[in-house]
Design a protein around this motif. Sequence first.
Motif, PDB file in Angstrom:
ATOM      1  N   GLY A   1      -1.964  85.807  38.958  1.00  0.00           N
ATOM      2  CA  GLY A   1      -1.702  85.086  37.727  1.00  0.00           C
ATOM      3  C   GLY A   1      -0.235  84.715  37.651  1.00  0.00           C
ATOM      4  N   TYR A   2       0.252  84.493  36.437  1.00  0.00           N
ATOM      5  CA  TYR A   2       1.668  84.179  36.271  1.00  0.00           C
ATOM      6  C   TYR A   2       2.498  85.410  36.609  1.00  0.00           C
ATOM      7  N   VAL A   3       3.683  85.172  37.154  1.00  0.00           N
ATOM      8  CA  VAL A   3       4.481  86.279  37.660  1.00  0.00           C
ATOM      9  C   VAL A   3       5.687  86.533  36.761  1.00  0.00           C
ATOM     10  N   GLY A   4       6.006  87.819  36.576  1.00  0.00           N
ATOM     11  CA  GLY A   4       7.153  88.201  35.764  1.00  0.00           C
ATOM     12  C   GLY A   4       8.445  88.209  36.555  1.00  0.00           C
ATOM     13  N   LYS A   5       9.555  88.309  35.832  1.00  0.00           N
ATOM     14  CA  LYS A   5      10.882  88.222  36.455  1.00  0.00           C
ATOM     15  C   LYS A   5      11.118  89.343  37.458  1.00  0.00           C
ATOM     16  N   GLU A   6      10.632  90.543  37.174  1.00  0.00           N
ATOM     17  CA  GLU A   6      10.889  91.682  38.061  1.00  0.00           C
ATOM     18  C   GLU A   6      10.364  91.423  39.467  1.00  0.00           C
ATOM     19  N   LEU A   7       9.142  90.910  39.560  1.00  0.00           N
ATOM     20  CA  LEU A   7       8.566  90.635  40.877  1.00  0.00           C
ATOM     21  C   LEU A   7       9.275  89.467  41.559  1.00  0.00           C
ATOM     22  N   VAL A   8       9.673  88.480  40.771  1.00  0.00           N
ATOM     23  CA  VAL A   8      10.406  87.337  41.333  1.00  0.00           C
ATOM     24  C   VAL A   8      11.719  87.800  41.939  1.00  0.00           C
ATOM     25  N   VAL A   9      12.476  88.582  41.188  1.00  0.00           N
ATOM     26  CA  VAL A   9      13.765  89.076  41.675  1.00  0.00           C
ATOM     27  C   VAL A   9      13.561  89.989  42.886  1.00  0.00           C
ATOM     28  N   GLY A  10      12.484  90.764  42.864  1.00  0.00           N
ATOM     29  CA  GLY A  10      12.194  91.667  43.976  1.00  0.00           C
ATOM     30  C   GLY A  10      11.918  90.942  45.280  1.00  0.00           C
ATOM     31  N   ALA A  11      11.487  89.677  45.199  1.00  0.00           N
ATOM     32  CA  ALA A  11      11.242  88.881  46.408  1.00  0.00           C
ATOM     33  C   ALA A  11      12.538  88.373  47.031  1.00  0.00           C
ATOM     34  N   ASP A  12      13.654  88.572  46.325  1.00  0.00           N
ATOM     35  CA  ASP A  12      14.997  88.225  46.805  1.00  0.00           C
ATOM     36  C   ASP A  12      15.118  86.766  47.254  1.00  0.00           C
ATOM     37  N   PRO A  13      14.739  85.822  46.383  1.00  0.00           N
ATOM     38  CA  PRO A  13      14.840  84.414  46.771  1.00  0.00           C
ATOM     39  C   PRO A  13      16.241  83.850  46.519  1.00  0.00           C
TER      40      PRO A  13
END
Length: 348
Positions: free
Chosen positions: A127-139
Amino acid sequence: MNKIKMTKYLGLITASTLLLGACGQTDSTEDQTNTNENEESTEQTAETAFPLTLKNYTASSEGADFSEKEITYESRPESIVANNQGTAELLLQLGLGDDITGVAALYGAGDEAVAEDFSSIPVLAEGYVGKELVVGADPDIVVGRGQLFSNAEWGTGTVEELNELDIQTYIQATSTTGATFDDLYADIDNLGKLFTVEDNAQAFSDDVQTRMDDIVAGVPEDQETLDYAYIFGAEGTNVDVYSGAADTYLNDALSYMDLNNTFADAAGEISVEALLEADPDVLLMVNYTGGRAPADSMADLKANEALSSLTAIQEDRVYTIDYNQFWSYGYQILTGMEQLSTEVYSTN
């Protein structure tokens, strides 16, 4: 009939110089060669030079309102999070599969042309992704639908929040309020420059133009404009009517095939009474992952006696459309329009 706006974008410029040699002109020829080489180098550098400044957007904290913002990218981003499936597919079309480190929001049918490459992208959330997971992907950068740049639980974080973490952003122009289909060409062009894949971007832009030309050509010449309304669900006597007023990109794209959103200027929720009063020619039933089976919703919609007077029901003009194709705000809408054209106008 709507006419295609012939928007063109330049691809990578490669200069080539033919030097003419003659007896007694050696010094002059050498000077000219050096001049041409310098010009060639300048032209190529101008296409790929960083820092690169692009006109883009920032969004309000809830992801609803947009403001234009010039963003300067110091270097080519090497790792990308796409905040929805459609954006990842667009990046794949530009040849950027190796750069995508995460994707989210898988809410519809994917593009078969890039399905194999898409399957290798790490899914941060179905589903939609939160900021924590986005930051964790280190983009290096988050690219995608503007409404998802929010500080809500389901949002990637705002543009400003991500920037504070040294993560850059690119909001698709197609997802902003007031967008038109021409903004798709702008996004392709900008992403081509940002990721230094200008040739790929130009080729893909040309393909998009050709497909839209074919869609327009498939509309009967004597076709009158048909009004439509979106249905996001039907169960029993409950009907979820969606205005689509903010989705100007969708509305403009569908206008190319002489379809007009009857609620394009509406505000707030649309009641069943408003639907009956508007009596659109066509109903578009939205199919999305996690939603009710389209066949079940369609059956309940057609069995609803309160809606039996609708022209779309009486003339059997209720069509299923895919969420990813229409609400990824990308090129996938062409596939949806091609299928819809076949159903509405019986064309191929």
